[in-house]
Design an enzyme around this catalytic site. Sequence first.
Site, mmCIF file in Angstrom:
data_model
loop_
_atom_site.group_PDB
_atom_site.id
_atom_site.type_symbol
_atom_site.label_atom_id
_atom_site.label_comp_id
_atom_site.label_asym_id
_atom_site.label_seq_id
_atom_site.Cartn_x
_atom_site.Cartn_y
_atom_site.Cartn_z
ATOM 1 N N GLU A 143 3.418 19.256 13.350
ATOM 2 C CA GLU A 143 2.122 18.936 13.430
ATOM 3 C C GLU A 143 2.401 19.349 14.850
ATOM 4 O O GLU A 143 2.333 19.816 15.572
ATOM 5 C CB GLU A 143 3.177 17.039 14.525
ATOM 6 C CG GLU A 143 2.522 16.457 14.545
ATOM 7 C CD GLU A 143 2.044 14.488 14.641
ATOM 8 O OE1 GLU A 143 3.700 14.147 14.887
ATOM 9 O OE2 GLU A 143 1.097 14.173 14.889
ATOM 10 N N ASP A 169 11.036 15.391 17.017
ATOM 11 C CA ASP A 169 10.624 14.509 17.551
ATOM 12 C C ASP A 169 11.677 13.117 17.334
ATOM 13 O O ASP A 169 11.419 12.282 17.923
ATOM 14 C CB ASP A 169 9.655 13.505 16.679
ATOM 15 C CG ASP A 169 7.922 13.917 16.743
ATOM 16 O OD1 ASP A 169 8.159 14.799 18.054
ATOM 17 O OD2 ASP A 169 7.124 14.415 15.827
ATOM 18 N N HIS A 183 9.271 21.225 13.278
ATOM 19 C CA HIS A 183 8.065 20.201 13.080
ATOM 20 C C HIS A 183 6.468 20.834 12.931
ATOM 21 O O HIS A 183 6.616 21.465 14.416
ATOM 22 C CB HIS A 183 7.830 18.968 13.653
ATOM 23 C CG HIS A 183 7.275 17.735 13.431
ATOM 24 N ND1 HIS A 183 6.750 17.524 12.298
ATOM 25 C CD2 HIS A 183 6.662 16.900 14.404
ATOM 26 C CE1 HIS A 183 6.094 16.281 12.186
ATOM 27 N NE2 HIS A 183 6.226 16.176 13.994
ATOM 28 N N ASP A 203 0.491 18.744 17.884
ATOM 29 C CA ASP A 203 1.544 18.699 19.400
ATOM 30 C C ASP A 203 3.172 19.744 19.327
ATOM 31 O O ASP A 203 3.269 19.974 20.776
ATOM 32 C CB ASP A 203 2.784 17.446 19.678
ATOM 33 C CG ASP A 203 2.905 16.609 18.383
ATOM 34 O OD1 ASP A 203 2.851 16.956 17.714
ATOM 35 O OD2 ASP A 203 3.827 15.691 19.183
ATOM 36 N N HIS A 254 9.449 12.183 11.005
ATOM 37 C CA HIS A 254 8.847 11.446 10.335
ATOM 38 C C HIS A 254 7.035 12.387 9.425
ATOM 39 O O HIS A 254 6.190 11.722 8.916
ATOM 40 C CB HIS A 254 7.081 10.480 11.856
ATOM 41 C CG HIS A 254 7.143 11.318 12.737
ATOM 42 N ND1 HIS A 254 5.369 10.953 12.775
ATOM 43 C CD2 HIS A 254 6.856 12.306 13.047
ATOM 44 C CE1 HIS A 254 4.994 11.829 13.355
ATOM 45 N NE2 HIS A 254 5.917 12.961 13.301
ATOM 46 N N TYR A 302 8.802 4.223 21.485
ATOM 47 C CA TYR A 302 8.431 5.669 20.881
ATOM 48 C C TYR A 302 8.758 4.868 19.379
ATOM 49 O O TYR A 302 8.547 6.033 18.134
ATOM 50 C CB TYR A 302 9.350 6.934 21.143
ATOM 51 C CG TYR A 302 8.895 8.326 20.290
ATOM 52 C CD1 TYR A 302 7.641 8.773 21.121
ATOM 53 C CD2 TYR A 302 9.617 8.709 19.625
ATOM 54 C CE1 TYR A 302 7.449 10.477 20.404
ATOM 55 C CE2 TYR A 302 8.713 10.048 18.717
ATOM 56 C CZ TYR A 302 8.206 10.848 18.934
ATOM 57 O OH TYR A 302 7.855 11.615 18.857
ATOM 58 N N HIS A 328 10.003 15.873 22.645
ATOM 59 C CA HIS A 328 9.774 14.869 23.715
ATOM 60 C C HIS A 328 10.311 14.338 24.267
ATOM 61 O O HIS A 328 11.439 14.023 24.203
ATOM 62 C CB HIS A 328 8.739 13.535 23.021
ATOM 63 C CG HIS A 328 7.664 14.375 22.397
ATOM 64 N ND1 HIS A 328 6.190 15.116 22.557
ATOM 65 C CD2 HIS A 328 7.747 14.114 21.238
ATOM 66 C CE1 HIS A 328 5.520 14.768 22.103
ATOM 67 N NE2 HIS A 328 6.233 14.611 20.142
ATOM 68 N N HIS A 331 -2.812 9.618 18.993
ATOM 69 C CA HIS A 331 -2.963 9.178 17.661
ATOM 70 C C HIS A 331 -3.406 7.921 17.492
ATOM 71 O O HIS A 331 -2.363 7.008 16.812
ATOM 72 C CB HIS A 331 -3.314 9.760 16.212
ATOM 73 C CG HIS A 331 -1.919 10.212 16.282
ATOM 74 N ND1 HIS A 331 -0.390 9.634 16.271
ATOM 75 C CD2 HIS A 331 -0.231 11.211 16.485
ATOM 76 C CE1 HIS A 331 0.655 9.358 16.259
ATOM 77 N NE2 HIS A 331 0.794 10.812 15.835
HETATM 78 FE FE1 FEO Z 1 5.242 14.452 15.022
HETATM 79 FE FE2 FEO Z 1 5.828 14.969 18.389
HETATM 80 O O1 FEO Z 1 4.771 15.137 16.495
#
Ligand code: FEO
Length: 406
Positions: free
Chosen positions: A80, A164, A78, A82, A145, A192, A225, A24
């Site tokens: 999101e 994250d 989380h 991903d 986040h 990051y 990640h 993004h």
């Molecule tokens: Fe906030 Fe890795 O997604």
Amino acid sequence: MKPIEIAKNIYWVGAIDWLTRDFHGYSTERGTTYNAYLILDEKVTLIDTVKKTYIDELLHCITAIIDPKKIDYLVVNHVEPDHSGALPEIINAVTPEKVICSKMGQKALIQHFHNEDWPYHVVASGDELSLGERTLSFMETRMLHWPDSMFSYVKEEQILFSNDAFGEHLATSERFDDQVDQSVLMHEATKYYANILTLYSPLIKKLLAKVSEMQLPINMIAPDHGVVWRSNPQKIIDAYAKWCNNQGNGTVVIVYDTMWESTRKMARSIAEGLQEEGVSYTFLDLQINHRSDVMTVVLEASAVILGCPTLNNGMLPRMAGFLMYMRGLRPTNKIGACFGSYGWSGEAVGLMNDALKEMKFTMCHQGLKVQYVPREEHLAQCVELGKTIASSMKDMREGKEVKSVL
Ligand code: FEO
């Protein structure tokens, strides 16, 4: 990729994404990973999933260890996509006893997947859940986040599953912090933080204080990640403590765009002024540097100097886009100044000044504008601007009050 045992009966079962180059709007030239973790206990538990397109890799890893139908609990740290994109298919395949998430997580899951019938089990900070031999405890980290974000912690092995936080976009065949090049690892961790978390620095400060107060022993940090911090989790905690306190590193970043070389010439002369005063700087042309790489340098710089010529009573679009991006991330505690060439109207410098003022930069100069092409006398003014920036930084370093001139 095969599963990797990160502690006895706790496995990494995620996916490596060697392909993605854009997250993004954040450039991911080293790809990324979507980490999920499987805990084998009386209640078999999967922590997070992967991006929807990587579900086969997730199932491949899980199946190498256990029949997915034996999973009892799914933890969603989380929402999101991903990390939750594969969730609907996993729920169908597993039919779990519980889908564990925060209150905001439940709301976000329903808003994403439109299914109110999943076996939600809502947890709040301090809640614990026995898996058999192990206990999972939870800590909500709202707005770190996303509103739904939370950490899960395995008490017995002292592993923090941090979603994250403490992660980095880094595709690698290695799974642990001690197996990768440290400069690459810390560069990607810095990038990051700069591009995802800068805005939330005040919350991170509070969170780190709370974790320190709780004296939570952390043997390992397993983010969603990048690599698992098994050898030196304190290294990334210390880095976050530094970043969230907005401690500048004493360097300057000059960020500019140019139309017909005039603004670049000005930038070079400003850099000369800095060099004469012994100040280190980074020189970033927006035509060849991605905004997310620029933000990585901005995070640690003590001063941000912006240069742009005027186009159609405004800025060049790359600078306007960069400012929009930086405004959203809200870096703080920095010195600022702006410069640029113009033809006849000359609004760009004023617009950049306004943007930095709004971000509460300490402006050490009113801004320097030059019509068309700078002469020697103009370049000498740019050298002086460089020296003014150096002098303001020295004052700030010595604890003297530096007042904004705008
Ligand atoms: Fe906030 Fe890795 O997604």
